[in-house]
Design a protein around this motif. Structure first.
Motif, PDB file in Angstrom:
ATOM      1  N   LEU A  64       0.973  -0.853   0.491  1.00  0.00           N
ATOM      2  CA  LEU A  64       0.227   0.079  -0.215  1.00  0.00           C
ATOM      3  C   LEU A  64       0.792   1.273  -0.342  1.00  0.00           C
ATOM      4  CD1 LEU A  64      -3.406   0.770   0.286  1.00  0.00           C
ATOM      5  CD2 LEU A  64      -2.831   1.129   2.774  1.00  0.00           C
ATOM      6  N   ALA A  65       1.120   2.292  -0.890  1.00  0.00           N
ATOM      7  CA  ALA A  65       1.614   3.587  -0.994  1.00  0.00           C
ATOM      8  C   ALA A  65       1.339   4.254  -0.390  1.00  0.00           C
ATOM      9  CB  ALA A  65       1.009   3.733  -2.854  1.00  0.00           C
ATOM     10  N   ASN A  66       2.528   5.039   0.165  1.00  0.00           N
ATOM     11  CA  ASN A  66       2.244   5.721   1.527  1.00  0.00           C
ATOM     12  C   ASN A  66       2.274   7.062   0.732  1.00  0.00           C
ATOM     13  OD1 ASN A  66       2.919   7.760   3.631  1.00  0.00           O
ATOM     14  ND2 ASN A  66       4.358   6.999   4.574  1.00  0.00           N
ATOM     15  N   MET A  67       0.972   7.504   0.891  1.00  0.00           N
ATOM     16  CA  MET A  67       0.494   9.106   0.350  1.00  0.00           C
ATOM     17  C   MET A  67       1.583  10.200   1.184  1.00  0.00           C
ATOM     18  SD  MET A  67      -2.292   8.280  -1.317  1.00  0.00           S
ATOM     19  CE  MET A  67      -3.551   8.987   0.124  1.00  0.00           C
ATOM     20  N   ALA A  68       1.974  10.229   2.312  1.00  0.00           N
ATOM     21  CA  ALA A  68       2.550  11.371   3.411  1.00  0.00           C
ATOM     22  C   ALA A  68       3.658  12.012   2.961  1.00  0.00           C
ATOM     23  CB  ALA A  68       2.552  10.655   4.600  1.00  0.00           C
ATOM     24  N   PRO A  69       4.052  13.257   2.775  1.00  0.00           N
ATOM     25  CA  PRO A  69       4.837  14.229   2.135  1.00  0.00           C
ATOM     26  C   PRO A  69       5.967  13.733   3.915  1.00  0.00           C
ATOM     27  CG  PRO A  69       3.232  15.762   2.850  1.00  0.00           C
ATOM     28  CD  PRO A  69       2.260  14.104   3.277  1.00  0.00           C
ATOM     29  N   GLU A  70       5.911  13.688   4.373  1.00  0.00           N
ATOM     30  CA  GLU A  70       6.620  13.815   5.790  1.00  0.00           C
ATOM     31  C   GLU A  70       6.610  12.717   6.175  1.00  0.00           C
ATOM     32  OE1 GLU A  70       2.672  15.021   7.919  1.00  0.00           O
ATOM     33  OE2 GLU A  70       3.288  14.999   5.416  1.00  0.00           O
ATOM     34  N   ARG A  71       7.840  12.527   7.285  1.00  0.00           N
ATOM     35  CA  ARG A  71       8.115  11.151   7.667  1.00  0.00           C
ATOM     36  C   ARG A  71       7.158  10.968   8.891  1.00  0.00           C
ATOM     37  NH1 ARG A  71      14.843  12.020  10.054  1.00  0.00           N
ATOM     38  NH2 ARG A  71      13.974   9.807  10.203  1.00  0.00           N
ATOM     39  N   ALA A  72       7.725   9.769   9.273  1.00  0.00           N
ATOM     40  CA  ALA A  72       6.683   9.364  10.877  1.00  0.00           C
ATOM     41  C   ALA A  72       5.779   9.745  10.723  1.00  0.00           C
ATOM     42  CB  ALA A  72       7.183   9.813  11.920  1.00  0.00           C
ATOM     43  N   LEU A  73       5.058   9.182   9.407  1.00  0.00           N
ATOM     44  CA  LEU A  73       3.650   9.609   8.807  1.00  0.00           C
ATOM     45  C   LEU A  73       3.061   8.143   7.501  1.00  0.00           C
ATOM     46  CD1 LEU A  73       0.476  10.576   9.004  1.00  0.00           C
ATOM     47  CD2 LEU A  73       0.904  12.596   7.648  1.00  0.00           C
ATOM     48  N   PHE A  74       1.827   7.511   8.129  1.00  0.00           N
ATOM     49  CA  PHE A  74       1.663   7.066   7.135  1.00  0.00           C
ATOM     50  C   PHE A  74       0.588   7.337   5.931  1.00  0.00           C
ATOM     51  CE2 PHE A  74      -0.149   3.089   4.562  1.00  0.00           C
ATOM     52  CZ  PHE A  74       0.907   2.824   3.898  1.00  0.00           C
ATOM     53  N   GLU A  75       0.120   7.290   4.988  1.00  0.00           N
ATOM     54  CA  GLU A  75      -1.087   8.038   4.674  1.00  0.00           C
ATOM     55  C   GLU A  75      -1.291   7.830   3.667  1.00  0.00           C
ATOM     56  OE1 GLU A  75      -3.572  12.027   5.180  1.00  0.00           O
ATOM     57  OE2 GLU A  75      -1.855  12.132   3.745  1.00  0.00           O
ATOM     58  N   ASP A 113       4.763   5.563  14.557  1.00  0.00           N
ATOM     59  CA  ASP A 113       4.734   6.464  12.995  1.00  0.00           C
ATOM     60  C   ASP A 113       3.042   6.551  13.473  1.00  0.00           C
ATOM     61  OD1 ASP A 113       6.922   5.770  11.507  1.00  0.00           O
ATOM     62  OD2 ASP A 113       6.035   4.951  10.064  1.00  0.00           O
ATOM     63  N   ARG A 114       2.381   7.779  12.726  1.00  0.00           N
ATOM     64  CA  ARG A 114       1.178   7.883  12.836  1.00  0.00           C
ATOM     65  C   ARG A 114       0.062   7.331  11.742  1.00  0.00           C
ATOM     66  NH1 ARG A 114      -2.814  10.627  15.122  1.00  0.00           N
ATOM     67  NH2 ARG A 114      -1.015  12.346  16.958  1.00  0.00           N
ATOM     68  N   VAL A 115      -0.630   6.268  11.363  1.00  0.00           N
ATOM     69  CA  VAL A 115      -1.168   6.239  10.410  1.00  0.00           C
ATOM     70  C   VAL A 115      -2.589   6.376  10.061  1.00  0.00           C
ATOM     71  CG1 VAL A 115      -2.078   3.291   9.577  1.00  0.00           C
ATOM     72  CG2 VAL A 115       0.302   3.614  10.971  1.00  0.00           C
TER      73      VAL A 115
END
Length: 504
Positions: A64-75, A113-115
């Motif tokens: 599942l691709a991570n769309m978050a631009p910043e570190r420690a966030l999976f969106e 990480d924040r999900v």
């Protein structure tokens, strides 16, 4: 009425009560997927479907691709919807899938990480949820049946995965009375939380094996549940590995391979072995053990359990991952044949690996939970009888009660350890699962004899074999409503579930 009389008289009975809600698809919205309508007779026992092709290279599940631009966030986004699969050449099968994939895409994050995952339920005319199985997430983010997402609607799940939560988790639906159906039609996927520093040598790789089972009709459709399925849980005709039938993995002789094993079936017990290839257990449901457990020849995974193992392929040759016969108890006809099933082949060939790094002697601390302050008892039960408006009623119980979404069965204090005693006087094994936390097995009692676990481990699911009493130490760290239930999903849907409220 005893069970023998019941089984002889019920072969063509209609189903009423909670079983009906689990069995039928939601009217026209799922047409073409084989749904039963109210008042129809129970489908006959399953017959052998078409043969599946086998022997393709083992595939890696898409991520599942991570769309978050910043570190420690999976969106990311996840959509549950009807999809087409082709298990047999020339036959399309309508399934349910996450983002068009079954098993669903592999989600990989790092502890801390924040999900944030935006879920859309595109299943026609059925509510759904995503339950983050085994994960320490807030109660209102856990995908409980009380928080169902209606067909056509969506919601965003958001949580932070704390340090120390690294493990092999998985995600699947948990709507009231529909969990079994949505899982066997294809909704399940792996969720890896990686540690910031992994003690397992990178040279071992990290291979995910999601084990599901499949039953196909001659026309390629997924048949309806039978009476045997509702009583015992649905067991398919084929066990798939990452959605494939008997794939092949090629490794070098002398190599060691790390496998993450997921039992994502509704009701199949998997007694797994790699045969002559030595196996070492390094992790369970809740992550790594304190130290490797070597010299293991087989491991039993009840539905929803996971394990991490390292397998040594010391010489050239062909090795098979098999599931061996296991007697989990059965009621009525339709008992699966007691045979070894080859799930996957491993071909060790080519240039030999001359040196592999050793496993560390210590993997991570697994501290013992505090002394229990409260003791509780939970007793499994079954009721099946003729009568009622539909012809037959079935229910699966905990402490004499079936699930009621408006009733809180247990209240416990956040941060306080309790000793839970789960008794199983029924005719079959029932795996026990608690949401929102990991527990530790204290002891198992059978016929008056008590045995201690061979090693301490974090668990969220444990098999309670028929005639056994399993005692576990439990502590909820987050407040809110949580579920506990049998993880044979047909039994959960028919009432073998309760609600606990963790209060601060």
């Amino acid at each position: 009425m005893n069970r023998r009389q019941f089984l002889l008289s019920s072969a063509a009975a209609c189903v009423s009560g909670p079983a009906l809600a689990q069995m039928k698809m939601m009217d026209h919205g799922m047409s073409g997927m084989g749904g039963m309508q109210h008042g129809q007779m129970m489908p006959p026992a399953p017959v052998a479907g078409p043969a599946l092709p086998e022997g393709a290279p083992l595939r890696e599940l898409p991520r599942l691709a991570n769309m978050a631009p910043e570190r420690a966030l999976f969106e990311a986004k996840l959509t549950a919807a009807v999809a087409k699969a082709r298990f047999v050449d020339g036959l399309d099968t309508l399934i349910l899938a996450y983002n068009g994939e079954s098993p669903g895409p592999l989600i990989e994050v790092t502890e801390g990480d924040r999900v944030r995952i935006a879920f859309r339920n595109a299943i026609p005319n059925q509510p759904s949820t995503i339950h983050w199985h085994g994960m320490p997430v807030p109660a209102d983010q856990d995908g409980n049946p009380m928080n169902a997402v209606a067909s056509g609607d969506g919601r965003t799940y958001e949580f932070v995965l704390p340090d120390g939560s690294a493990a092999s988790y998985w995600y699947h639906p948990h709507p009231h009375a529909l969990s079994a159906e949505q899982v066997y039609r294809g909704l399940a996927g792996p969720f890896l939380v990686k540690p910031k520093i992994d003690p397992i040598p990178a040279a071992y790789g990290d291979t995910v094996l999601v084990l599901t089972d499949l039953r196909l009709a001659a026309d390629g459709s997924l048949p309806e549940d039978t009476v045997a399925d509702l009583m015992n849980g649905r067991v398919g005709d084929h066990v798939l590995v990452n959605g494939q039938n008997k794939p092949i993995l090629t490794v070098q002789p002398g190599s060691r391979r790390r496998f993450r094993l997921f039992n994502a079936t509704n009701a199949r017990f998997l007694r797994l072995t790699f045969g002559d290839a030595p196996m070492t257990i390094i992790g369970s449901d809740g992550g790594l053990l304190a130290a490797p457990v070597q010299g293991v020849t087989e491991i039993l995974l009840s539905p929803a359990e996971r394990a991490e193992v390292v397998v040594a392929f010391e010489k050239a040759g062909s090795f098979a991952l098999k599931t061996l016969p296991y007697d989990r108890g059965w009621m009525g006809p339709g008992r699966p044949a007691k045979v070894d099933l080859t799930l996957m082949s491993v071909e060790a060939k080519g240039a030999a690996v001359t040196e592999m790094p050793p496993l560390p002697e210590a993997l991570r601390p697994v501290p013992e939970l505090a002394e229990p302050r409260v003791r509780r008892r939970f007793v499994y039960g079954e009721t099946m009888a003729m009568g009622g408006p539909g012809g037959m009623t079935m229910a699966f119980l905990i402490n004499g009660k079936t699930f009621d979404m408006s009733r809180v069965d247990v209240e416990m204090r956040v941060g306080q350890t309790e000793l839970w005693e789960i008794q199983n006087p029924t005719d079959m094994d029932h795996p026990f699962h608690i949401h929102g936390t990991q527990f530790q097995v204290v002891e198992v009692e059978r016929s008056g004899r008590i045995s201690k676990p061979a090693y301490r481990a974090w668990k969220d699911t444990i098999n309670v074999a028929r005639g056994e009493t399993v005692r576990i130490a439990v502590c909820q760290q987050l407040p809110g409503l949580r579920m506990y239930h049998c993880h044979i999903l047909e039994h959960e849907d028919q009432g073998m579930m309760g609600i606990l409220n963790a209060v601060a």
